[in-house]
Design a protein around this motif. Sequence first.
Motif, PDB file in Angstrom:
ATOM      1  N   UNK A  18     -17.340  -8.846  38.250  1.00  0.00           N
ATOM      2  CA  UNK A  18     -16.154  -9.670  38.419  1.00  0.00           C
ATOM      3  C   UNK A  18     -16.409 -11.007  37.729  1.00  0.00           C
ATOM      4  N   UNK A  19     -15.540 -11.369  36.796  1.00  0.00           N
ATOM      5  CA  UNK A  19     -15.722 -12.638  36.096  1.00  0.00           C
ATOM      6  C   UNK A  19     -15.125 -13.772  36.917  1.00  0.00           C
ATOM      7  N   UNK A  20     -16.006 -14.659  37.376  1.00  0.00           N
ATOM      8  CA  UNK A  20     -15.546 -15.806  38.145  1.00  0.00           C
ATOM      9  C   UNK A  20     -15.199 -16.988  37.245  1.00  0.00           C
ATOM     10  N   UNK A  21     -15.813 -17.044  36.068  1.00  0.00           N
ATOM     11  CA  UNK A  21     -15.547 -18.141  35.157  1.00  0.00           C
ATOM     12  C   UNK A  21     -16.389 -18.002  33.906  1.00  0.00           C
ATOM     13  N   UNK A  22     -16.080 -18.786  32.872  1.00  0.00           N
ATOM     14  CA  UNK A  22     -16.849 -18.759  31.635  1.00  0.00           C
ATOM     15  C   UNK A  22     -16.643 -20.055  30.883  1.00  0.00           C
ATOM     16  N   UNK A  48     -17.808 -16.741  19.028  1.00  0.00           N
ATOM     17  CA  UNK A  48     -17.048 -16.911  20.269  1.00  0.00           C
ATOM     18  C   UNK A  48     -17.937 -16.681  21.499  1.00  0.00           C
ATOM     19  N   UNK A  49     -19.203 -16.942  21.342  1.00  0.00           N
ATOM     20  CA  UNK A  49     -20.162 -16.754  22.436  1.00  0.00           C
ATOM     21  C   UNK A  49     -19.780 -17.606  23.648  1.00  0.00           C
ATOM     22  N   UNK A  50     -19.937 -17.014  24.844  1.00  0.00           N
ATOM     23  CA  UNK A  50     -19.595 -17.710  26.075  1.00  0.00           C
ATOM     24  C   UNK A  50     -20.710 -17.547  27.102  1.00  0.00           C
ATOM     25  N   UNK A  51     -20.720 -18.452  28.058  1.00  0.00           N
ATOM     26  CA  UNK A  51     -21.606 -18.372  29.208  1.00  0.00           C
ATOM     27  C   UNK A  51     -20.750 -17.919  30.387  1.00  0.00           C
ATOM     28  N   UNK A  52     -21.142 -16.794  31.009  1.00  0.00           N
ATOM     29  CA  UNK A  52     -20.311 -16.171  32.026  1.00  0.00           C
ATOM     30  C   UNK A  52     -20.904 -16.343  33.429  1.00  0.00           C
ATOM     31  N   UNK A  53     -20.044 -16.669  34.376  1.00  0.00           N
ATOM     32  CA  UNK A  53     -20.407 -16.623  35.789  1.00  0.00           C
ATOM     33  C   UNK A  53     -19.829 -15.331  36.346  1.00  0.00           C
ATOM     34  N   UNK A  54     -20.704 -14.455  36.815  1.00  0.00           N
ATOM     35  CA  UNK A  54     -20.289 -13.113  37.210  1.00  0.00           C
ATOM     36  C   UNK A  54     -20.707 -12.797  38.637  1.00  0.00           C
ATOM     37  N   UNK A  55     -19.877 -12.006  39.309  1.00  0.00           N
ATOM     38  CA  UNK A  55     -20.238 -11.388  40.571  1.00  0.00           C
ATOM     39  C   UNK A  55     -20.606  -9.940  40.257  1.00  0.00           C
ATOM     40  N   UNK A  56     -21.817  -9.553  40.606  1.00  0.00           N
ATOM     41  CA  UNK A  56     -22.286  -8.195  40.351  1.00  0.00           C
ATOM     42  C   UNK A  56     -22.295  -7.398  41.656  1.00  0.00           C
ATOM     43  N   UNK A  57     -21.704  -6.224  41.610  1.00  0.00           N
ATOM     44  CA  UNK A  57     -21.726  -5.311  42.747  1.00  0.00           C
ATOM     45  C   UNK A  57     -22.392  -4.007  42.304  1.00  0.00           C
ATOM     46  N   UNK A  58     -23.511  -3.676  42.923  1.00  0.00           N
ATOM     47  CA  UNK A  58     -24.180  -2.401  42.671  1.00  0.00           C
ATOM     48  C   UNK A  58     -23.785  -1.452  43.796  1.00  0.00           C
ATOM     49  N   UNK A  81     -10.136 -12.040  31.854  1.00  0.00           N
ATOM     50  CA  UNK A  81      -9.730 -13.364  32.326  1.00  0.00           C
ATOM     51  C   UNK A  81     -10.463 -13.645  33.625  1.00  0.00           C
ATOM     52  N   UNK A  82     -10.525 -14.898  34.008  1.00  0.00           N
ATOM     53  CA  UNK A  82     -11.170 -15.242  35.276  1.00  0.00           C
ATOM     54  C   UNK A  82     -10.482 -14.488  36.414  1.00  0.00           C
ATOM     55  N   UNK A  83     -11.314 -13.858  37.254  1.00  0.00           N
ATOM     56  CA  UNK A  83     -10.780 -13.104  38.377  1.00  0.00           C
ATOM     57  C   UNK A  83     -10.541 -11.643  38.064  1.00  0.00           C
TER      58      UNK A  83
END
Length: 331
Positions: free
Chosen positions: A238-242, A152-162, A221-223
């Motif tokens: 934050x997951x923006x999409x996958x 179930x591997x996915x490619x994730x678009x993420x927003x990273x906040x440090x 889930x997205x968002x």
Amino acid sequence: MQIDTITTLRIGRTAAIRAVAVAAVVGTALLGAGCGDKKDRAGSRTAATVDKHEITVEQVELVLQQQRGLRTEQLDAARRQILERLIDQELVVDNASKLGLERDPRVMRQIEAARRDALARAYAERVGDAAPRPTPEEIHAYYEGKPALFAQRRLYTLQEFAIEAAPEQVPMLRDRLSASTNIAEFVEYLRANGVRFAANQVVRAAEQLPLPSLDAIARLADGQAIMTQVPSGLQLLVQAGSSPQPVSEEQARTAIEAFLLNERRRKLVENDLAVLRAAAKIEYMGKFAEAPPAGTSAPAAEAVAPIVPMTPAFAASAALDGSHTGAGATE
């Protein structure tokens, strides 16, 4: 996110995975240009001579083994470049000896440190060699047990906040995130209260994420978001999409086998070192006697995973909406 002993797998464009070897098991060897006459010794061939000193083919191959990612057609050119570097090294070493630099106290300490490092790595390799290879059943079980990494591997678009935060601020920030209706509200809170943070948008495959957090991220889930405590404060993802990009067991088998074997080697080395420490008399002196042993001075990173609903549209743009500029953000 903090990972010390857990090694992740990365799957390349051909859907193969690389297994990351543990540093205590796989180390680099010391390099040096040897001395001698022009006659080939048993098991040694001469690649070049520099005045009366020889450089062997074995020395060239030793350096070549440390080069990663070379294609077959690149090997001959790489050997030539390595030989030229070893020739330069021999010239420099010879002149350093003429200047008596091998008797310089600083050089002597560096040579001794290199000798100790080489011996320690060789010992670790010897201990790790006793690790048994994983069976096909064990490889299959690992594949089945990590669906987020393989089937179930996915490619994730993420927003990273440090987020920079002292330990006493962490519970308050965690509660504030849980109470926020969207990430924008939380970001405004950070700015209003002078909490420094940096934001970035990244695209990462499952194997590029820390294994302890992968399952939690895969359930987002997205968002939605996940927060993790790190030594410097907090990291918010934050997951923006996958998008799905599964890997079959056949594609993953070789790398899983290497990964499991390296994990076994690492554990053997760790266990052996624990036995050696228990049998030795270790006494800390001076200022080191006042501090706790290495590895106990700071608490382990706490994994916190509140799921915070947000609108997918904002999650996709939050890190780009001025979060690198203005109050509360780092440049």
